[in-house]
Motif scaffolding. Structure first.
Motif, PDB file in Angstrom:
ATOM      1  N   PHE A 462       0.843  -0.892   0.072  1.00 48.55           N
ATOM      2  CA  PHE A 462       0.212  -0.224  -0.042  1.00 48.55           C
ATOM      3  C   PHE A 462       0.881   1.388   0.095  1.00 48.55           C
ATOM      4  CE2 PHE A 462      -3.267   3.212   2.611  1.00 48.55           C
ATOM      5  CZ  PHE A 462      -3.711   2.756   1.601  1.00 48.55           C
ATOM      6  N   PHE A 463       1.763   1.288   1.234  1.00 43.84           N
ATOM      7  CA  PHE A 463       3.394   2.583   1.033  1.00 43.84           C
ATOM      8  C   PHE A 463       3.445   2.856  -0.839  1.00 43.84           C
ATOM      9  CE2 PHE A 463       7.183   3.809   1.263  1.00 43.84           C
ATOM     10  CZ  PHE A 463       6.519   5.081   1.968  1.00 43.84           C
ATOM     11  N   LYS A 464       3.841   1.755  -1.052  1.00 45.01           N
ATOM     12  CA  LYS A 464       4.462   1.933  -2.795  1.00 45.01           C
ATOM     13  C   LYS A 464       3.296   2.544  -3.832  1.00 45.01           C
ATOM     14  CE  LYS A 464       7.699  -1.906  -2.467  1.00 45.01           C
ATOM     15  NZ  LYS A 464       8.453  -3.490  -3.034  1.00 45.01           N
ATOM     16  N   VAL A 465       2.478   1.648  -3.418  1.00 45.25           N
ATOM     17  CA  VAL A 465       0.971   3.161  -4.248  1.00 45.25           C
ATOM     18  C   VAL A 465       0.805   4.166  -3.900  1.00 45.25           C
ATOM     19  CG1 VAL A 465      -1.296   3.201  -4.484  1.00 45.25           C
ATOM     20  CG2 VAL A 465      -0.920   0.885  -4.748  1.00 45.25           C
ATOM     21  N   THR A 468       3.344   6.221  -5.288  1.00 45.05           N
ATOM     22  CA  THR A 468       3.052   7.113  -6.701  1.00 45.05           C
ATOM     23  C   THR A 468       1.895   7.791  -6.888  1.00 45.05           C
ATOM     24  OG1 THR A 468       3.444   4.124  -7.442  1.00 45.05           O
ATOM     25  CG2 THR A 468       2.658   5.430  -8.927  1.00 45.05           C
ATOM     26  N   ILE A 469       0.829   7.227  -6.816  1.00 47.85           N
ATOM     27  CA  ILE A 469       0.185   8.229  -6.738  1.00 47.85           C
ATOM     28  C   ILE A 469      -0.224   9.257  -5.710  1.00 47.85           C
ATOM     29  CG2 ILE A 469      -1.396   6.454  -7.791  1.00 47.85           C
ATOM     30  CD1 ILE A 469      -3.241   6.289  -4.679  1.00 47.85           C
ATOM     31  N   TRP A 470       0.780   9.752  -4.549  1.00 52.68           N
ATOM     32  CA  TRP A 470       0.728  10.864  -3.954  1.00 52.68           C
ATOM     33  C   TRP A 470       2.020  11.321  -3.676  1.00 52.68           C
ATOM     34  CZ3 TRP A 470      -3.270  10.168   1.146  1.00 52.68           C
ATOM     35  CH2 TRP A 470      -4.147   9.561   1.154  1.00 52.68           C
ATOM     36  N   ASN A 475       5.808  15.113  -0.866  1.00 50.77           N
ATOM     37  CA  ASN A 475       6.415  15.716  -1.089  1.00 50.77           C
ATOM     38  C   ASN A 475       6.451  17.154  -0.464  1.00 50.77           C
ATOM     39  OD1 ASN A 475       8.315  14.752  -3.078  1.00 50.77           O
ATOM     40  ND2 ASN A 475       7.773  15.769  -4.799  1.00 50.77           N
ATOM     41  N   ALA A 476       4.893  17.782  -0.413  1.00 56.10           N
ATOM     42  CA  ALA A 476       4.439  19.554  -0.019  1.00 56.10           C
ATOM     43  C   ALA A 476       4.655  18.627   1.462  1.00 56.10           C
ATOM     44  CB  ALA A 476       2.394  19.019  -0.627  1.00 56.10           C
ATOM     45  N   LEU A 477       4.277  17.638   2.339  1.00 56.60           N
ATOM     46  CA  LEU A 477       4.068  16.894   3.889  1.00 56.60           C
ATOM     47  C   LEU A 477       6.225  17.685   3.355  1.00 56.60           C
ATOM     48  CD1 LEU A 477       2.972  16.186   6.334  1.00 56.60           C
ATOM     49  CD2 LEU A 477       3.578  13.691   5.285  1.00 56.60           C
ATOM     50  N   MET A 478       6.447  17.318   3.426  1.00 55.14           N
ATOM     51  CA  MET A 478       7.906  17.345   3.443  1.00 55.14           C
ATOM     52  C   MET A 478       8.646  18.347   3.637  1.00 55.14           C
ATOM     53  SD  MET A 478       9.875  13.817   1.779  1.00 55.14           S
ATOM     54  CE  MET A 478      11.254  14.307   2.543  1.00 55.14           C
ATOM     55  N   GLN A 479       7.717  19.302   2.696  1.00 51.15           N
ATOM     56  CA  GLN A 479       8.450  20.590   2.639  1.00 51.15           C
ATOM     57  C   GLN A 479       8.196  21.797   2.953  1.00 51.15           C
ATOM     58  OE1 GLN A 479      10.282  21.910   0.348  1.00 51.15           O
ATOM     59  NE2 GLN A 479      10.295  24.165   1.515  1.00 51.15           N
ATOM     60  N   MET A 480       6.643  21.296   3.728  1.00 52.37           N
ATOM     61  CA  MET A 480       6.038  21.897   5.331  1.00 52.37           C
ATOM     62  C   MET A 480       7.054  21.798   6.122  1.00 52.37           C
ATOM     63  SD  MET A 480       1.901  21.359   5.128  1.00 52.37           S
ATOM     64  CE  MET A 480       1.606  20.217   4.678  1.00 52.37           C
ATOM     65  N   LEU A 481       7.152  20.558   6.952  1.00 52.61           N
ATOM     66  CA  LEU A 481       8.280  20.335   7.843  1.00 52.61           C
ATOM     67  C   LEU A 481       9.675  21.347   7.486  1.00 52.61           C
ATOM     68  CD1 LEU A 481       7.484  16.954   8.238  1.00 52.61           C
ATOM     69  CD2 LEU A 481       7.000  18.267   9.965  1.00 52.61           C
ATOM     70  N   ARG A 482      10.374  21.383   6.520  1.00 52.80           N
ATOM     71  CA  ARG A 482      11.177  21.652   6.269  1.00 52.80           C
ATOM     72  C   ARG A 482      10.694  23.195   6.718  1.00 52.80           C
ATOM     73  NH1 ARG A 482      11.527  18.582   0.986  1.00 52.80           N
ATOM     74  NH2 ARG A 482      13.272  17.052   1.143  1.00 52.80           N
ATOM     75  N   ILE A 511      12.125   6.801   4.453  1.00 51.86           N
ATOM     76  CA  ILE A 511      11.209   6.153   3.907  1.00 51.86           C
ATOM     77  C   ILE A 511      10.866   6.460   2.488  1.00 51.86           C
ATOM     78  CG2 ILE A 511      10.421   5.184   6.263  1.00 51.86           C
ATOM     79  CD1 ILE A 511       7.860   6.976   4.939  1.00 51.86           C
ATOM     80  N   ILE A 512      11.333   7.971   2.347  1.00 48.36           N
ATOM     81  CA  ILE A 512      10.611   8.150   0.661  1.00 48.36           C
ATOM     82  C   ILE A 512      11.876   8.024   0.126  1.00 48.36           C
ATOM     83  CG2 ILE A 512       9.916  10.534  -0.394  1.00 48.36           C
ATOM     84  CD1 ILE A 512       8.079  10.662   1.617  1.00 48.36           C
ATOM     85  N   ASN A 513      12.888   9.550   0.551  1.00 49.57           N
ATOM     86  CA  ASN A 513      14.273   9.855  -0.190  1.00 49.57           C
ATOM     87  C   ASN A 513      15.321   8.576   0.027  1.00 49.57           C
ATOM     88  OD1 ASN A 513      12.781  11.329  -1.092  1.00 49.57           O
ATOM     89  ND2 ASN A 513      13.822  13.550  -0.319  1.00 49.57           N
ATOM     90  N   ARG A 514      15.479   7.988   0.919  1.00 50.48           N
ATOM     91  CA  ARG A 514      16.270   7.544   1.374  1.00 50.48           C
ATOM     92  C   ARG A 514      17.699   8.068   1.550  1.00 50.48           C
ATOM     93  NH1 ARG A 514      13.088   3.831   1.943  1.00 50.48           N
ATOM     94  NH2 ARG A 514      12.833   1.496   1.132  1.00 50.48           N
TER      95      ARG A 514
END
Length: 608
Positions: A462-465, A468-470, A475-482, A511-514
């Motif tokens: 499900f995480f792989k899905v 792909t689709i989100w 990216n928006a979630l990570m940018q908000m934290l930044r 988990i996203i960018n390694r």
């Protein structure tokens, strides 16, 4: 006669003209008679007693000491937390309590009494150095150096005047060649802005003062730290750590010793090393602070007035404050326990959440007992009692989220994902207008990160899905934290918003960018801050994330050293949770760690 080692330091200082001396002073300068002001731990003891009563205050200090020793012993001092709770964290808990009080009672107002303290010999020497051009930076609240200066030079018509610049208080002389005194944490005359709590001390050094510091360092100045513990890890230490190594300036840290013959050049504490990290020449010297100051006075003949009585700071403190009635003690302890994450059962007793007790007295806003009673119930596993504390509260979106999380109900997060764009827009408006970012923005971002972690560990397909689709949402979630991190502690309500943002960004980088390097950097920043503010729950969370980080690394390279780190850290984590009697609030993280372990061939379930 000066010993060889002390002579090395003294001769290097003597090469600097007096106008290039920057004397950085802390509470140790004020401890001598007749000033007699307390050091941090003494002040914390007294204020805890005034706000929580004898039994509860002793229990808080004792329980914290046990907790700190447990963590240090379990981790072999890898997590070296102080044996005493941070003063600003205790005062922050009291500030929250007083903010919600419906009465005029105030323990914190007693800090205003510090302005009445008389100067001691240290202050007279500093006043003389100030007059001849040295600059002084202080984290203290009193005005003793200014009093000493005005007393010494009144016949010459010289005096100091207090001015304010960008929330920075500065004493300036009408003598053009004199230096200045910079109060970076406020001053007792202006109690509302005093930097005695986390909500104020979390803020970075002001831009103007940071610029002044930069100019001093570039101009080959000599910084001397006296009577200063170097524990300002939220504002002062980050400044020095962020500066590149100077080609010119020098830093000297005097680690106080009662004996002046202990003039040994030593390896200092981590905080002391942070303070002098950017200087070309650096020394940490064990020596008596007052005796060291006396080496810098040659023309000074002004003596302390022997007729001045020793300042009884506690008695004067009570004159300015309004001590709490005994019925306030248990209530005030709730916010302090929440910030420190101590087990309320061990401090207030097993029956502390008894439903027959009136938790909503008329002297305080319902929000305080409702919210902090609820959080303390969750902390010690009293989930059945938690609803009593929230029953009389209007359910804000944030509170509803807290309640659902306590019940491990994550279905509401699906709705949160749908409103991600709205959260993003609200954050951007705050940033654009340079407004404070509330928990109402930070909390859903943090909860979404934890939900991703759970899906990553337990539902990998499900995480792989989702990847792909989100991808845009992620990216928006990570940018908000930044963005929250970039705005800095000045633009958040609590420093823990920054700490959580660092920890969650570390997880997403993994988990996203390694991106292991970025993850490690943010985890270290988060852990260091949680240790400094004395947040046990925060330390446990980052320790959990560190294990997850190593599990992900091990899944890629299967190096035996990472496996050993995972197992050892997991055992340490479980031991800390057991000692602290954390219940359901940490089970989800342990479950994620165990599930990830199974996927990489490490059976952690049952290992402890």
């Amino acid at each position: 006669m000066l010993s060889e080692k002390l002579d090395i330091v003294k001769s290097n200082i003597d090469k600097y003209p007096i106008e290039k001396l920057i004397l950085w002073v802390g509470a140790g300068i004020d401890a001598d008679e007749p000033t007699n002001l307390p050091l941090g731990n003494g002040l914390a003891d007294a204020i805890l007693l005034k706000s929580c009563g004898e039994v509860i205050s002793e229990n808080i200090i004792s329980e914290w000491s046990n907790t700190a020793n447990n963590i240090k012993n379990i981790t072999a001092n890898d997590i070296n937390i102080s044996n005493y709770p941070r003063l600003e964290t205790i005062l922050e808990g009291i500030r929250i309590f007083e903010k919600n009080l419906m009465t005029e009672h105030s323990v914190l107002k007693g800090l205003e009494s510090f302005k009445d303290a008389p100067p001691n010999s240290n202050h007279y020497i500093l006043a003389e150095l100030l007059h001849h051009g040295a600059n002084i930076v202080t984290t203290n609240y009193e005005s003793c150096i200014a009093k000493a200066y005005n007393e010494i030079y009144k016949n010459d018509s010289y005096y100091l005047q207090l001015n304010s610049y960008e929330n920075l208080y500065v004493y300036e002389s009408n003598c053009s060649t004199s230096g200045k005194i910079y109060y970076i944490h406020g001053i007792a005359q202006h109690i509302d802005t005093i930097g005695a709590t986390l909500s104020t001390v979390k803020n970075p050094l002001t831009k103007e003062f940071a610029k002044q510091m930069d100019n001093w360092i570039k101009a080959d100045s000599c910084f001397i730290y006296l009577g200063y513990g170097g524990v300002d890890a939220l504002d002062v230490n980050p400044y020095f750590r962020s500066r590149q190594k100077s080609d010119v300036s020098m830093g000297v840290y005097i680690q106080h010793s009662d004996k002046s013959n202990e003039d040994e050049i030593i390896t200092g504490t981590k905080n002391a090393e942070n303070l002098i990290s950017c200087f070309r020449k650096k020394y940490i010297l064990s020596y008596n602070t007052s005796d060291f100051l006396n080496m810098f006075t040659h023309t000074y003949n002004f003596k302390c007035n022997d007729k001045i009585k020793n300042y009884e700071w506690e008695k004067n403190y009570d004159r300015y404050s309004m001590t709490y009635p005994s019925e306030y003690h248990n209530m005030c302890a709730l916010s302090i326990l929440y910030l420190l994450n101590l087990n309320p059962k061990k401090v207030l007793g097993n029956k502390w959440p008894n439903p027959q007790i009136n938790y909503f007295p008329s002297y305080i806003d319902n929000w305080f007992p409702g919210y902090y009673g609820f959080q303390n119930c969750i902390r010690c596993g009293e989930n059945n009692q938690a609803h009593i504390f929230t029953s009389k509260l209007s359910k804000s979106v944030l509170l509803k989220s807290d309640i659902r999380t306590a019940k491990s109900n994550y279905r509401h997060l699906i709705k949160t994902w749908l409103f991600l764009k709205q959260i993003e827009n609200n954050l951007h408006k705050k940033i654009q207008n340079q407004e404070i970012i509330e928990w109402e923005i930070s909390t859903p971002i943090n909860r979404l990160t934890k939900s991703l972690l759970y899906i990553y560990a337990c539902k990998p397909y499900f995480f792989k899905v989702i990847l792909t689709i989100w991808s845009n949402k992620l990216n928006a979630l990570m940018q908000m934290l930044r963005d929250i991190i970039h705005m800095g502690s000045l633009y958040v309500i609590e420093i823990n918003q920054m700490n959580v943002a660092h920890a969650n960004l570390a997880l997403l980088e993994l988990i996203i960018n390694r991106n292991y390097h970025e993850a490690e950097k943010h985890l270290n920043l988060s852990m260091n801050n949680y240790v400094e503010v004395c947040s046990i729950s925060g330390i446990i969370n980052v320790l959990s994330y560190e294990i997850i980080c190593n599990e992900i690394i091990y899944s890629k390279n299967h190096e035996e050293r990472y496996k050993n780190i995972i197992i050892n850290r997991y055992i340490q984590l479980c031991e800390i949770i057991k000692c602290e009697q954390f219940s359901g609030s940490k089970e989800n993280l342990l479950y994620v760690i165990i599930q990830l372990g199974k996927k990489i061939g490490i059976e952690l379930d049952g290992i402890f």
